[in-house]
Design an enzyme around this catalytic site. Structure first.
Site, mmCIF file in Angstrom:
data_model
loop_
_atom_site.group_PDB
_atom_site.id
_atom_site.type_symbol
_atom_site.label_atom_id
_atom_site.label_comp_id
_atom_site.label_asym_id
_atom_site.label_seq_id
_atom_site.Cartn_x
_atom_site.Cartn_y
_atom_site.Cartn_z
ATOM 1 N N SER A 286 86.584 -25.196 -65.769
ATOM 2 C CA SER A 286 85.600 -26.112 -65.969
ATOM 3 C C SER A 286 85.014 -26.590 -64.393
ATOM 4 C CB SER A 286 85.977 -27.766 -65.933
ATOM 5 O OG SER A 286 86.942 -28.336 -65.405
ATOM 6 N N SER A 287 83.760 -27.086 -64.866
ATOM 7 C CA SER A 287 83.710 -27.882 -62.838
ATOM 8 C C SER A 287 84.666 -28.620 -62.000
ATOM 9 C CB SER A 287 82.181 -28.534 -63.130
ATOM 10 O OG SER A 287 82.343 -29.448 -64.203
ATOM 11 N N LYS A 288 85.666 -28.677 -62.536
ATOM 12 C CA LYS A 288 86.261 -30.298 -61.939
ATOM 13 C C LYS A 288 87.070 -29.333 -61.049
ATOM 14 C CE LYS A 288 84.916 -33.584 -64.161
ATOM 15 N NZ LYS A 288 84.388 -34.762 -62.891
ATOM 16 N N ASP A 289 87.133 -27.841 -61.538
ATOM 17 C CA ASP A 289 87.634 -27.426 -59.964
ATOM 18 C C ASP A 289 87.312 -27.177 -58.765
ATOM 19 O OD1 ASP A 289 89.667 -25.402 -61.679
ATOM 20 O OD2 ASP A 289 88.725 -23.602 -61.573
ATOM 21 N N ALA B 114 88.063 -30.319 -57.038
ATOM 22 C CA ALA B 114 90.199 -30.714 -57.148
ATOM 23 C C ALA B 114 90.177 -30.109 -56.082
ATOM 24 C CB ALA B 114 90.553 -30.020 -58.120
#
Ligand code: PMP
Length: 344
Positions: free
Chosen positions: A46-49, A52
Protein backbone atom coordinates in the site's frame (compact mmCIF):
# COMPACT_ATOMS: atom_id res chain seq x y z
CA UNK A 1 29.86 -16.18 -14.48
CA UNK A 2 31.28 -12.75 -13.66
CA UNK A 3 29.61 -9.57 -12.54
CA UNK A 4 28.00 -8.12 -9.50
CA UNK A 5 25.26 -9.69 -7.45
CA UNK A 6 22.07 -7.76 -8.00
CA UNK A 7 20.17 -7.78 -4.74
CA UNK A 8 18.40 -5.26 -2.55
CA UNK A 9 19.65 -4.81 0.99
CA UNK A 10 16.09 -5.00 2.33
CA UNK A 11 12.52 -4.46 1.20
CA UNK A 12 12.84 -0.83 2.29
CA UNK A 13 14.71 -0.14 -0.94
CA UNK A 14 11.60 -1.20 -2.85
CA UNK A 15 9.31 1.44 -1.34
CA UNK A 16 7.99 3.91 -3.91
CA UNK A 17 8.59 4.13 -7.68
CA UNK A 18 5.33 2.25 -8.19
CA UNK A 19 4.19 1.76 -11.79
CA UNK A 20 1.70 3.81 -13.74
CA UNK A 21 -0.53 1.45 -15.70
CA UNK A 22 -2.84 2.55 -18.51
CA UNK A 23 -6.45 1.55 -17.94
CA UNK A 24 -8.40 0.12 -20.85
CA UNK A 25 -11.64 -1.82 -20.47
CA UNK A 26 -12.71 -0.17 -17.21
CA UNK A 27 -12.76 3.27 -18.86
CA UNK A 28 -13.90 2.29 -22.36
CA UNK A 29 -16.05 4.97 -23.97
CA UNK A 30 -14.86 7.89 -21.84
CA UNK A 31 -12.83 10.68 -23.51
CA UNK A 32 -9.19 11.02 -22.43
CA UNK A 33 -6.49 8.65 -21.25
CA UNK A 34 -6.67 7.12 -17.79
CA UNK A 35 -3.72 5.77 -15.81
CA UNK A 36 -3.63 3.98 -12.48
CA UNK A 37 -0.78 4.64 -10.02
CA UNK A 38 -0.71 1.18 -8.48
CA UNK A 39 0.46 1.47 -4.87
CA UNK A 40 0.03 -2.26 -4.24
CA UNK A 41 3.49 -2.63 -5.81
CA UNK A 42 5.03 -1.29 -2.62
CA UNK A 43 6.49 -4.14 -0.51
CA UNK A 44 3.82 -3.63 2.19
CA UNK A 45 1.21 -3.56 -0.59
CA UNK A 46 0.00 0.00 0.00
CA UNK A 47 0.85 3.69 -0.26
CA UNK A 48 1.35 3.75 3.51
CA UNK A 49 4.86 2.31 3.15
CA UNK A 50 5.88 5.76 1.95
CA UNK A 51 4.72 7.59 5.08
CA UNK A 52 5.98 4.91 7.48
CA UNK A 53 9.47 5.12 5.98
CA UNK A 54 9.53 8.91 5.75
CA UNK A 55 8.22 9.62 9.25
CA UNK A 56 10.55 7.08 10.85
CA UNK A 57 13.61 8.26 8.89
CA UNK A 58 12.85 11.91 9.72
CA UNK A 59 12.74 10.98 13.42
CA UNK A 60 16.10 9.23 12.98
CA UNK A 61 17.59 12.28 11.24
CA UNK A 62 16.42 14.52 14.09
CA UNK A 63 17.95 12.10 16.62
CA UNK A 64 14.55 11.36 18.20
CA UNK A 65 14.72 7.62 17.43
CA UNK A 66 17.52 5.29 18.36
CA UNK A 67 17.73 1.51 17.83
CA UNK A 68 15.52 -0.32 20.30
CA UNK A 69 13.12 2.63 20.72
CA UNK A 70 9.37 2.18 20.35
CA UNK A 71 7.04 3.36 17.62
CA UNK A 72 3.34 3.72 18.46
CA UNK A 73 0.30 4.22 16.24
CA UNK A 74 -3.46 3.73 16.32
CA UNK A 75 -4.42 1.73 13.26
CA UNK A 76 -5.20 -1.79 12.21
CA UNK A 77 -5.03 -0.83 8.59
CA UNK A 78 -2.34 -0.29 6.04
CA UNK A 79 -0.41 2.24 8.10
CA UNK A 80 -0.05 -0.24 10.94
CA UNK A 81 1.29 -2.92 8.64
CA UNK A 82 3.77 -0.52 7.01
CA UNK A 83 5.02 0.81 10.35
CA UNK A 84 5.41 -2.74 11.65
CA UNK A 85 7.37 -3.69 8.51
CA UNK A 86 9.73 -0.71 8.67
CA UNK A 87 10.17 -1.15 12.45
CA UNK A 88 11.09 -4.80 11.99
CA UNK A 89 13.86 -4.04 9.53
CA UNK A 90 15.22 -1.05 11.43
CA UNK A 91 15.09 -2.73 14.84
CA UNK A 92 12.35 -0.79 16.62
CA UNK A 93 9.57 -2.06 18.83
CA UNK A 94 6.17 -1.44 17.25
CA UNK A 95 3.00 -1.01 19.31
CA UNK A 96 -0.34 -0.70 17.56
CA UNK A 97 -3.57 0.11 19.40
CA UNK A 98 -6.48 -1.11 17.29
CA UNK A 99 -10.23 -1.19 17.58
CA UNK A 100 -12.02 -4.45 18.41
CA UNK A 101 -13.90 -3.85 15.12
CA UNK A 102 -10.73 -4.84 13.24
CA UNK A 103 -10.92 -8.25 11.61
CA UNK A 104 -8.92 -11.13 13.08
CA UNK A 105 -7.07 -11.35 9.76
CA UNK A 106 -5.85 -7.79 10.05
CA UNK A 107 -4.67 -8.25 13.62
CA UNK A 108 -2.84 -11.44 12.61
CA UNK A 109 -1.17 -9.60 9.76
CA UNK A 110 0.20 -6.98 12.15
CA UNK A 111 1.44 -9.69 14.49
CA UNK A 112 3.13 -11.49 11.60
CA UNK A 113 5.34 -8.40 11.24
CA UNK A 114 6.27 -8.59 14.93
CA UNK A 115 4.03 -5.77 16.15
CA UNK A 116 2.59 -5.78 19.67
CA UNK A 117 -1.15 -5.28 19.26
CA UNK A 118 -3.54 -3.83 21.85
CA UNK A 119 -7.15 -4.53 20.97
CA UNK A 120 -9.38 -1.80 22.45
CA UNK A 121 -13.19 -1.70 22.66
CA UNK A 122 -14.72 -0.18 19.53
CA UNK A 123 -17.88 1.24 21.08
CA UNK A 124 -16.39 3.80 23.45
CA UNK A 125 -15.84 7.48 22.68
CA UNK A 126 -12.41 8.77 21.67
CA UNK A 127 -11.83 10.33 25.11
CA UNK A 128 -12.69 7.14 27.05
CA UNK A 129 -9.49 5.79 28.69
CA UNK A 130 -10.16 2.44 27.00
CA UNK A 131 -10.30 3.87 23.45
CA UNK A 132 -7.44 3.10 21.14
CA UNK A 133 -6.55 6.81 20.96
CA UNK A 134 -6.20 7.05 24.73
CA UNK A 135 -4.37 3.73 25.03
CA UNK A 136 -1.83 4.87 22.42
CA UNK A 137 -1.43 8.26 24.10
CA UNK A 138 -0.86 6.60 27.47
CA UNK A 139 1.69 4.18 26.03
CA UNK A 140 3.53 7.10 24.48
CA UNK A 141 3.62 8.95 27.81
CA UNK A 142 4.64 5.87 29.78
CA UNK A 143 7.25 4.41 27.46
CA UNK A 144 10.42 6.42 27.46
CA UNK A 145 12.04 6.70 24.03
CA UNK A 146 8.84 6.24 22.09
CA UNK A 147 7.36 8.20 19.21
CA UNK A 148 3.69 8.51 18.25
CA UNK A 149 3.16 8.61 14.48
CA UNK A 150 -0.32 10.22 14.68
CA UNK A 151 -0.85 10.12 10.90
CA UNK A 152 -4.00 12.25 10.82
CA UNK A 153 -2.20 15.19 12.42
CA UNK A 154 1.34 14.74 11.16
CA UNK A 155 2.62 17.16 8.50
CA UNK A 156 5.26 14.58 7.51
CA UNK A 157 2.43 12.46 6.13
CA UNK A 158 1.85 15.17 3.49
CA UNK A 159 5.59 15.64 2.99
CA UNK A 160 6.15 11.93 2.20
CA UNK A 161 3.87 12.22 -0.83
CA UNK A 162 5.19 15.67 -1.77
CA UNK A 163 8.68 14.16 -1.97
CA UNK A 164 7.81 10.86 -3.70
CA UNK A 165 4.30 10.29 -5.15
CA UNK A 166 4.05 13.75 -6.72
CA UNK A 167 7.46 13.74 -8.48
CA UNK A 168 6.94 10.14 -9.66
CA UNK A 169 3.61 10.99 -11.32
CA UNK A 170 5.07 14.15 -12.88
CA UNK A 171 7.98 12.17 -14.37
CA UNK A 172 5.89 9.17 -15.39
CA UNK A 173 3.42 11.36 -17.30
CA UNK A 174 6.24 13.51 -18.75
CA UNK A 175 4.44 16.50 -17.26
CA UNK A 176 1.29 15.83 -19.27
CA UNK A 177 -1.04 15.00 -16.38
CA UNK A 178 -4.21 17.16 -16.43
CA UNK A 179 -6.20 15.59 -13.55
CA UNK A 180 -5.39 13.66 -10.39
CA UNK A 181 -8.07 11.53 -8.72
CA UNK A 182 -7.19 10.37 -5.19
CA UNK A 183 -8.99 9.12 -2.10
CA UNK A 184 -8.82 11.17 1.06
CA UNK A 185 -8.56 9.54 4.47
CA UNK A 186 -5.84 11.27 6.44
CA UNK A 187 -5.49 13.38 3.29
CA UNK A 188 -1.72 12.89 3.13
CA UNK A 189 -1.68 11.25 -0.30
CA UNK A 190 -3.86 13.77 -2.10
CA UNK A 191 -2.43 16.83 -0.34
CA UNK A 192 1.26 16.04 -0.80
CA UNK A 193 0.84 14.87 -4.38
CA UNK A 194 -1.33 17.91 -5.19
CA UNK A 195 1.11 20.40 -3.69
CA UNK A 196 3.94 19.05 -5.84
CA UNK A 197 1.89 18.82 -9.03
CA UNK A 198 0.35 22.30 -8.63
CA UNK A 199 3.83 23.76 -8.20
CA UNK A 200 4.74 22.28 -11.59
CA UNK A 201 1.47 23.26 -13.29
CA UNK A 202 -1.26 25.10 -11.36
CA UNK A 203 -3.83 24.12 -14.01
CA UNK A 204 -3.80 20.45 -12.94
CA UNK A 205 -7.15 19.61 -11.37
CA UNK A 206 -7.03 17.77 -8.04
CA UNK A 207 -10.15 15.67 -7.54
CA UNK A 208 -10.70 14.15 -4.12
CA UNK A 209 -12.78 11.08 -3.36
CA UNK A 210 -14.93 10.93 -0.22
CA UNK A 211 -17.44 8.47 1.24
CA UNK A 212 -21.10 9.01 2.05
CA UNK A 213 -21.06 9.15 5.85
CA UNK A 214 -17.90 11.30 5.98
CA UNK A 215 -17.53 15.04 6.65
CA UNK A 216 -14.75 15.91 4.16
CA UNK A 217 -16.72 17.06 1.10
CA UNK A 218 -19.09 19.27 3.10
CA UNK A 219 -16.18 20.76 5.05
CA UNK A 220 -14.35 21.53 1.79
CA UNK A 221 -17.41 23.30 0.40
CA UNK A 222 -18.61 25.18 3.48
CA UNK A 223 -15.69 25.17 5.98
CA UNK A 224 -18.23 23.80 8.42
CA UNK A 225 -17.90 20.61 10.41
CA UNK A 226 -21.36 19.10 10.02
CA UNK A 227 -22.01 16.22 12.41
CA UNK A 228 -25.13 15.31 10.44
CA UNK A 229 -22.91 14.11 7.62
CA UNK A 230 -21.58 11.32 9.84
CA UNK A 231 -23.03 7.81 9.67
CA UNK A 232 -21.51 4.32 9.40
CA UNK A 233 -20.24 3.11 6.05
CA UNK A 234 -18.28 0.14 4.78
CA UNK A 235 -15.33 1.48 2.79
CA UNK A 236 -12.20 1.39 4.95
CA UNK A 237 -9.54 4.08 4.70
CA UNK A 238 -11.66 6.64 2.85
CA UNK A 239 -13.38 9.66 4.38
CA UNK A 240 -13.41 10.70 8.04
CA UNK A 241 -15.56 11.75 10.99
CA UNK A 242 -13.12 14.51 11.98
CA UNK A 243 -11.04 17.10 10.12
CA UNK A 244 -7.44 15.90 9.83
CA UNK A 245 -4.69 18.52 9.72
CA UNK A 246 -2.89 16.20 7.29
CA UNK A 247 -5.43 17.35 4.67
CA UNK A 248 -4.60 20.52 2.77
CA UNK A 249 -8.12 21.47 1.65
CA UNK A 250 -6.81 24.38 -0.41
CA UNK A 251 -4.82 22.06 -2.65
CA UNK A 252 -7.98 20.12 -3.55
CA UNK A 253 -10.35 21.45 -6.24
CA UNK A 254 -13.40 19.33 -5.43
CA UNK A 255 -14.59 16.15 -3.76
CA UNK A 256 -16.80 13.42 -5.23
CA UNK A 257 -18.67 11.03 -2.95
CA UNK A 258 -19.09 7.37 -3.79
CA UNK A 259 -21.41 4.70 -2.44
CA UNK A 260 -20.14 1.58 -0.64
CA UNK A 261 -21.88 -0.69 -3.11
CA UNK A 262 -20.62 1.06 -6.25
CA UNK A 263 -17.04 1.12 -4.96
CA UNK A 264 -17.17 -2.60 -4.12
CA UNK A 265 -18.43 -3.52 -7.57
CA UNK A 266 -15.88 -1.27 -9.24
CA UNK A 267 -12.96 -2.89 -7.36
CA UNK A 268 -14.16 -6.31 -8.48
CA UNK A 269 -14.58 -5.02 -12.02
CA UNK A 270 -11.01 -3.65 -12.06
CA UNK A 271 -9.66 -7.01 -10.91
CA UNK A 272 -11.40 -9.08 -13.51
CA UNK A 273 -10.99 -6.71 -16.46
CA UNK A 274 -7.57 -5.10 -15.97
CA UNK A 275 -6.01 -8.06 -14.14
CA UNK A 276 -5.14 -5.70 -11.30
CA UNK A 277 -6.08 -7.12 -7.91
CA UNK A 278 -6.93 -3.97 -5.98
CA UNK A 279 -8.51 -2.93 -2.69
CA UNK A 280 -11.83 -1.32 -1.85
CA UNK A 281 -10.68 2.31 -2.15
CA UNK A 282 -9.19 1.67 -5.60
CA UNK A 283 -12.73 0.80 -6.60
CA UNK A 284 -13.90 4.02 -4.93
CA UNK A 285 -11.33 6.08 -6.84
CA UNK A 286 -12.29 4.66 -10.22
CA UNK A 287 -16.00 4.91 -9.40
CA UNK A 288 -15.51 8.63 -8.66
CA UNK A 289 -13.53 9.02 -11.89
CA UNK A 290 -16.38 7.50 -13.88
CA UNK A 291 -18.99 9.65 -12.11
CA UNK A 292 -16.90 12.70 -13.04
CA UNK A 293 -16.44 11.49 -16.62
CA UNK A 294 -20.18 10.99 -16.97
CA UNK A 295 -20.64 14.64 -15.93
CA UNK A 296 -18.23 15.81 -18.66
CA UNK A 297 -15.22 16.53 -16.46
CA UNK A 298 -12.74 15.22 -19.07
CA UNK A 299 -12.14 15.63 -22.83
CA UNK A 300 -10.00 13.86 -25.48
CA UNK A 301 -6.89 15.71 -24.29
CA UNK A 302 -7.27 14.72 -20.64
CA UNK A 303 -4.54 12.65 -19.03
CA UNK A 304 -6.09 11.44 -15.81
CA UNK A 305 -4.06 9.73 -13.08
CA UNK A 306 -6.06 7.71 -10.56
CA UNK A 307 -4.29 6.50 -7.41
CA UNK A 308 -5.05 2.89 -6.45
CA UNK A 309 -3.99 2.81 -2.76
CA UNK A 310 -3.71 -0.90 -1.90
CA UNK A 311 -3.97 -4.58 -2.81
CA UNK A 312 -7.06 -6.78 -3.04
CA UNK A 313 -5.66 -9.50 -0.77
CA UNK A 314 -6.61 -7.34 2.26
CA UNK A 315 -10.29 -7.72 1.38
CA UNK A 316 -10.71 -11.45 0.87
CA UNK A 317 -13.28 -11.65 3.66
CA UNK A 318 -15.08 -8.54 2.41
CA UNK A 319 -15.56 -7.34 -1.17
CA UNK A 320 -14.08 -10.48 -2.70
CA UNK A 321 -16.25 -12.72 -0.54
CA UNK A 322 -19.64 -13.51 -2.02
CA UNK A 323 -21.24 -14.15 1.37
CA UNK A 324 -20.13 -10.76 2.66
CA UNK A 325 -21.41 -9.07 -0.49
CA UNK A 326 -24.73 -10.87 0.05
CA UNK A 327 -24.92 -9.77 3.68
CA UNK A 328 -24.44 -6.13 2.68
CA UNK A 329 -27.20 -6.45 0.12
CA UNK A 330 -24.64 -5.75 -2.62
CA UNK A 331 -25.38 -9.04 -4.21
CA UNK A 332 -23.84 -9.37 -7.57
CA UNK A 333 -22.10 -12.67 -6.91
CA UNK A 334 -22.26 -13.42 -10.60
CA UNK A 335 -19.67 -10.74 -11.16
CA UNK A 336 -17.06 -13.17 -9.85
CA UNK A 337 -16.28 -16.08 -12.13
CA UNK A 338 -18.50 -19.00 -11.32
CA UNK A 339 -17.01 -21.79 -9.23
CA UNK A 340 -17.57 -25.36 -10.37
CA UNK A 341 -17.46 -27.93 -7.59
CA UNK A 342 -16.36 -31.35 -8.81
CA UNK A 343 -17.77 -34.23 -6.74
CA UNK A 344 -15.27 -36.82 -5.60
N1 PMP B 1 -7.14 3.81 0.78
C1 PMP B 1 -6.78 3.02 1.78
C2 PMP B 1 -7.01 1.56 1.66
C3 PMP B 1 -6.22 3.56 2.95
O1 PMP B 1 -5.87 2.75 3.95
C4 PMP B 1 -6.05 4.95 3.03
C5 PMP B 1 -5.46 5.54 4.28
N2 PMP B 1 -6.36 5.81 5.33
C6 PMP B 1 -6.45 5.75 1.96
C7 PMP B 1 -6.97 5.14 0.84
C8 PMP B 1 -6.36 7.26 1.99
O2 PMP B 1 -5.04 7.74 1.98
P1 PMP B 1 -4.68 9.00 2.83
O3 PMP B 1 -4.74 8.61 4.28
O4 PMP B 1 -3.29 9.36 2.41
O5 PMP B 1 -5.66 10.09 2.54
Amino acid sequence: MNGEIKAYNSVLELIGETPLIKLSETVAGFPGDFYAKVEAFNPGHSSKDRIALHIIEEAERKGILKPGDTIIETTSGNTGFSIAMVSRIKGYECILAVSSKSSADKIDMLKSMGAKVYVCPAHVSADDPRSYYQVAKRMHEEIKNSIYINQYFNELNIEAHYLTTGPEIWRQTAGQITHLVACSGTGGTISGTARFLKEQNPAIKILGVDAYGSVLQKYHETQEFDKNEIYPYRIEGLGKNLIPTATDFEAIDSFTKVKDEDAAHMARFISRTEGLFVGYTSGAALQATKQLAAKGAFDENSKVVVIFPDHGSRYMSKIYNEKWMDEQGFNDAKSLSETQHIEY
